[in-house]
Structure formats: C-alpha cells, structure tokens
Design a protein around this motif. Sequence first.
Motif, PDB file in Angstrom:
ATOM      1  N   ALA A  97       0.829  -1.198   0.000  1.00 23.59           N
ATOM      2  CA  ALA A  97       0.000   0.000   0.000  1.00 23.59           C
ATOM      3  C   ALA A  97       0.867   1.253   0.000  1.00 23.59           C
ATOM      4  N   VAL A  98       0.324   2.312  -0.570  1.00 22.55           N
ATOM      5  CA  VAL A  98       0.966   3.622  -0.585  1.00 22.55           C
ATOM      6  C   VAL A  98       0.141   4.550   0.308  1.00 22.55           C
ATOM      7  N   VAL A  99       0.723   4.981   1.411  1.00 27.27           N
ATOM      8  CA  VAL A  99      -0.007   5.849   2.339  1.00 27.27           C
ATOM      9  C   VAL A  99       0.744   7.141   2.653  1.00 27.27           C
ATOM     10  N   ASP A 100       2.005   7.200   2.346  1.00 24.48           N
ATOM     11  CA  ASP A 100       2.800   8.399   2.589  1.00 24.48           C
ATOM     12  C   ASP A 100       2.821   9.253   1.312  1.00 24.48           C
ATOM     13  N   LEU A 101       2.552  10.552   1.454  1.00 20.54           N
ATOM     14  CA  LEU A 101       2.438  11.399   0.264  1.00 20.54           C
ATOM     15  C   LEU A 101       3.756  11.534  -0.490  1.00 20.54           C
ATOM     16  N   GLU A 102       4.859  11.611   0.223  1.00 22.36           N
ATOM     17  CA  GLU A 102       6.133  11.739  -0.480  1.00 22.36           C
ATOM     18  C   GLU A 102       6.537  10.424  -1.137  1.00 22.36           C
ATOM     19  N   ASP A 103       6.183   9.298  -0.520  1.00 19.95           N
ATOM     20  CA  ASP A 103       6.386   8.011  -1.179  1.00 19.95           C
ATOM     21  C   ASP A 103       5.544   7.923  -2.443  1.00 19.95           C
TER      22      ASP A 103
END
Length: 802
Positions: free
Chosen positions: A139-145
């Motif tokens: 999952a992608v949950v960090d905005l910079e990631d």
Amino acid sequence: MSDSSTAVVGSRLLRKEDPELLTGEARFVDDLDLTGALWVACVRSPHAHARINSVDLSGALAADGVVAAYSGADLAESWGPLPCAWPVTDDMKNPAHLPIAVDKANYVGDVVAVVLADDRYGAVDAAALVEVDYEPLDAVVDLEDALADSNVIHEDLGTNASYTWELTPDADAVEAAFSAADHVVSERYIQQRLIPAAMEPRGVVAVPAPFGGDITIYSATQIPHILKVMVALTLGLPEQKVRVVAPSVGGGFGSKLNVYAEEIMCTALALRHGVPVRWTEGRSEAAGSTIQGRGQIQDIELAADAEGRISAVRVKLVADMGAYLQLVTPGVPLLGAFLYHGCYDIPNYSFVCTGVFTNMTPTDAYRGAGRPEATYAIERAMDSLAAAVGVDAAEIRRRNFIGPEQFPYSSAPGLVFDSGNYPQALEQALELVDYEGLRAQQAERRAAGDSRQLGLGLSSYVEMCGLAPSRVLASLNYAAGGWESATVRVLPTAKVQVVTGTSPHGQGHETCWSMIVADQLGVDPDDVEVLHSDTAISPLGLDSYGSRSLSVGGTAVYMAADKVIDKAKLIAAHQMEANVEDLEFSDGTFRVKGQPDAEMPLAAVAFEAFTAHNLPDGMEPNLEGHMTWDPPNFTFPFGTHVAVVEVDTETGEVEMVDYVAVDDCGNQINPMVVEGQIHGGILQGVAQALWEEAAFDAEGQPRNVSFLDYLVPSPAETPSFRTDSTVTPSPTNPMGVKGIGEAGTIASTPAVINAIADALAPMGIYDVEMPATPERIWELISGSQLQEPSSSRWSLRGLLRR
C-alpha cells in the motif's frame, strides 16, 4: 427595488425549520417507509491494495431473504465510471472508478460486491458470507512516497501523480523578491486527514415508477440537481426521467457534495429489479465509504524586508487525492490556491500543487475546502515572521494588511477582492479579548514559572466564496456553472411561494429566504413558503456548497421578488388609472404619490392578476417572477479570531479559556443564523486543531473508524465562544451580502495552534503537529529545555526551519 420598511431583514427571527426538527416530525431518508423495498449491503475490501482473483457469492445467495448478489464484474456493463467534474489540467490523470471494483481494490472500504435482501440486517449478515479471494499488494499511504512513484497504484497511468497545477504570475519577480529579502521564513505544515461526521449518515432510496421508466432518488445529499445530471450520465438514462429529492438532511459540511457509488448502485439495481432499493450508511462504515477532508503537505515561504513587510509568498503543496478522484477532489486545493497571501498586501506570488494518489479513502470537499488549508499556512507563517522580526503577532499583521482604501483590491494571484476593513476586525477582536491585559498576565506567568502557561493565538482570514461567476469557473476547468435560480410566486390568496435551486442541510434557508421576500413584498414571513431540494418542484439549480447559498441563491430570490414588484406595479397603475412613475411601494401597498387615499395592497393586485379580468393589454395572468443570477464575482468575507489557551506543562493538556471571533459577512439577513454558523464552524476548526485525525497504518488500514477512537467533540469539550461582527457590504450583489457558513472553520484552526505555540515559545517549541493532543504536547515539552523566547531559529536572507 422595494421601498419596504418592514425591517424583517436584520432581525433575529427564530428559525422556521426548527419545530419539525426538534419534535421529530422531520423526515430523513432512513425514515421513509417503502413497502417491498430491498436493502443493499456492501461487501468492502479489508485490504488497502489488493487484486481481486475471484468473488464467490454462493453463500450469500443461499441465505434467507436474499434476492440477489452481484460482483463488480456482474454489473460492469450497467454503468460508467463515477464522475469527476473538475479536470483541473488538460493532462490530469483520472483512473476509472466503477461503483463496484472489478479487478482490484484500492482502499479499505472499496466496494467489491453487493447483496440485496428483503431485510436490512439480513442483507448485512449475508454480505459477510461472500468470499473474496484477494492478492494483497503493498500500500501507498505516505504522500512523499506516492510522489516518488516507487509503488504505482494505477498501473495503467504509470504514475501516482494526478496533476501539477501552478499559479505564478511572474516567476522572475518572485525570485527577485526572495533574493532581496532581509527575512525569509520557510515553514512546513501537515494538514491531517479528517473524517466528516454529519449528524445524519448518508442514505439513499431509489424508487422506480411502475411504468414509463421514471425513477425517483431520495438521497441525503447537498446536490440534488447535480446528482440528477450525473446519475443520468453515469447510467445512460434520459435526464427527464430522473427525479432527485433531498428530504431533511442532517448536515453535510461538503461530505454530501458528491456523487457516490451507493447512489449509482441503488438506482441501477432498482431499475433492474423493478422495486425500491435502499441503503443507509453505518457509522463505522462511513470511514471507508464517505470522502475524507484535508490531507496535504504544505511548504510556504515568506520574503520580507527588515520591518517585516512581505514582498513575496511561495507555496508548494502535495495534496492527497486518495485512491480515486471524486466529484471535485482535484479542485479542492485550487479553492485555496488564490489565498495563500491571506489578508495581506503581497505583490509577488507563486503557488504549485501536485495531487497524488494513495491507497486511502478518496478525499474531497470538507467545510472550507481549500480555504482552511490556505489560511492555516499563511497565519502560522505570519507568527513565524513576527518572531523573526521581533514584533508582536498583532503588529506583524497590521504592517501587512490590505488597507480599506485599497478596495476593490486586485490581488497578485488575479482575484479582485470586493470590500474589506481588515484592521478594524483585528482591533475589535483585540479589544474584546483584552489582548494587552492577557499579554501582561502571560508575562507574569512566565516569570513565575507557572505550570499552566497562557497562550494567545491570532488568525486574520479572508475567504473566497459564493462560487461564481460561471466564466471564471470555466477558466479553472470546472464542469458546472456558478449561477443560481429562484421563482417568487404570489398566490391569489396573497400567500407567497418561493422556489429555490439551493438545497439546505441545516443552514436555515427557509427562514432567511422567507425574510428576504417578506421584506421585499411587505408580507409576514409566516406567509412565505420556501420550496427546495426536489428537482421536480425546483428543476433549475446548482445547490449548496462553498458558502454560495445566500450571495448567489438568496440574491436570485431577492431579484425575483423585485420582478414581482415590477409587474405588480404595472397592474396597480392600470387598476388605479395612474402613471407607473407616480407609484411608490412600501409595507406591502402601492400608493400614488401625493394622493394618500389612492392605494392598492399587493394582496388585491395578486387577486387581479389571478382573475385576469382587467390587466394591461398583453400582460400574462398571475403574479410571479423568475430569476437566474450569475454573479460578476466571488464574495470575500473576512475577520479576526483570537484563541486563548492554557497549556499544562506537566501533562500536556490544552484548555481553551477564551475564544473571540469578529467576522464580516456583509449585510446580515438574520444575525442569529449567522452566529449559529460561526459557532459550528469554529468548533469544527478547533476539533482539527485539538482532537480529530483520520489515522492509517503503514498497510493503509484505518485505525479509528468509530467514535470510540475518532474524537468528535461532545458538549463537554465544546468551549464557549464570544462573537462580534463588522459590516462591510459587498458591492457585487444588490443585498451586499457575503458567505458565512465556512468562516469559523477557516479561521479557528490556526488561531488555536498559534495559541499553543505561543504558550510553548519560552521552551523553544514552535512546531506543533495537529491534532495537538496531550500526548503530543507532553512529548514536545519533555524533549525541550526552558529558555527565553528568541528569534535565533531564523537567519536573515534565506532562513530554513527544520
């Protein structure tokens, strides 16, 4: 325009809506009693990111009372993707968002199947019997990631970036201003996600007609007119066959400004089965089915001279779109994009926003929608600039305000502010709160080493609302217009009907619209009925959001009433054999100037218009006026709020000890309604500052989906507010009104956080993360050493705070 002197407008009239609401007579979607209706239960993904290998419906289909069950693949041909009405750039990436996912789930709560049963709870029980074979993905949950594209959510797009939108009128001038600056303040702020928590959860009932192909949709929505259009487009239905009714709606705050999967599903399934189909949201279910608000990383820089006068502001945002683009998701940051200079006369401006996809609930408009975020950034940065220059927070604002003599003011981003007196609102708020006395008390506590430190926080705001005009919205690629429609009809018995295209959900339209018309026509407000929220009764409208109802919809009502007076004057002149120019109208009666006995009440004119026995040649019978109003500009409410807090340095507890709000929304129709809007708005903003946060773990799992974990303030936590106002009429509409529904939320969050940071400043603590929970404050205090306030964290010509 009427010369009426009834003075209804401006009075503190009790709300006409409240008796039904308080006695339980009001009917909400879930109250509708429809024999033979089928209940929908949604099977929602427990994974934030997972491929759907298979969906086994057999267990649900075998359950008692189940009529049907469908996977996304079963219904994929029944509809198109859910609509996004704001493609902010020509190259914006917008993944297809079907009401029921087919191949992949992209957030916890994504619908993967539905069950229809003849009992509400039987449908829910049967939905638990659906077996879905998932293949979990990272999952992608960090905005910079997300921005780094190390894990792309929508593979066909090739990136997690939906768009980049820039507003920089003169890049060279911005660079020159920063190069020449004596002070450069650079800040980073995080706008946490918020879960809307309207008193009434969402609900929808779709009722097909027994013949003819017509369908009526009852929905807890803010936008019945827009929903009608979008349902027709998404399902391929003739628009004239679709009727949408928003019955009593228990709050919205932007979260019901949307076209949701459940509305499309219920409509499609009702047409398929030929019976009413309904769904009501569970409170915990809302965390994955209703949009969330905010969600931004904000980098803001101010360039200023030695005295703290700002020459440029530069802003970069990363905005969280969530897994998909809902109705206006990508445009929410743009609603604040023009306001990161706040109330201040800043000649150079740069704003860049990148919207990114994450494996979390989609975001969209939430009370203020972009404006609270902008105000937070500039008002927090203004306090940082004050510390860098070595002056008080109030003084730095005085030095930078747009002066009242500068209105109408052409801002660097390109807006024309209609009217304002920002210094007056500030000084009035400071006097009301006894600012100098509190500063003296604060100094005493600091000198004494008191464990309960006092903090004062200022927030001077201006907002852009009354969304219009249509041509400006077109320049921003918004798919709809900004006009609003109204009809005022005087019946033969002299009672009055008002038909409005706005759709209230708590704002008091029935009261305020009746007051406007009563004042215009010289009738009793109780004799005015306001009809709304039903596209069969009010076919033309663009609904309620963005504090547009009064300045756009209310103005349309006002102007329609003027048309009634104009027509009535022609009839009265004909009846009294007088020249139209010789007639005056006041207190509901036409009079011939200089002839006190020559008069004709509006009631008599209405009856003459109905009988049509003696009307001017060529005049149509009946007395009504219709107006569609497209304003020439937005309106720009403003004000100053002051928060006073005590911070317990031993426990981290923050207590609100006083709160003062001075707001200017132009002329006020009903001051009591204005105060109610301000009170509710302040509490929502305070809640973001102190309590609320939609928390997700690294796997995209929501961690606080119930009120046991998500801290919505109760009456016990609600602080007392003191309100006051200034009145600066807007020149852009004939009533001189501005919006007020979002002002409290826009102003209050930075006021509270500035107050907390002010209390902690002697400890060298300036960074305060939201929500400022006791645990977070205690950790900050525990990691600090008591020291005198200093501006040493700023350097001249290029300061960076880390």
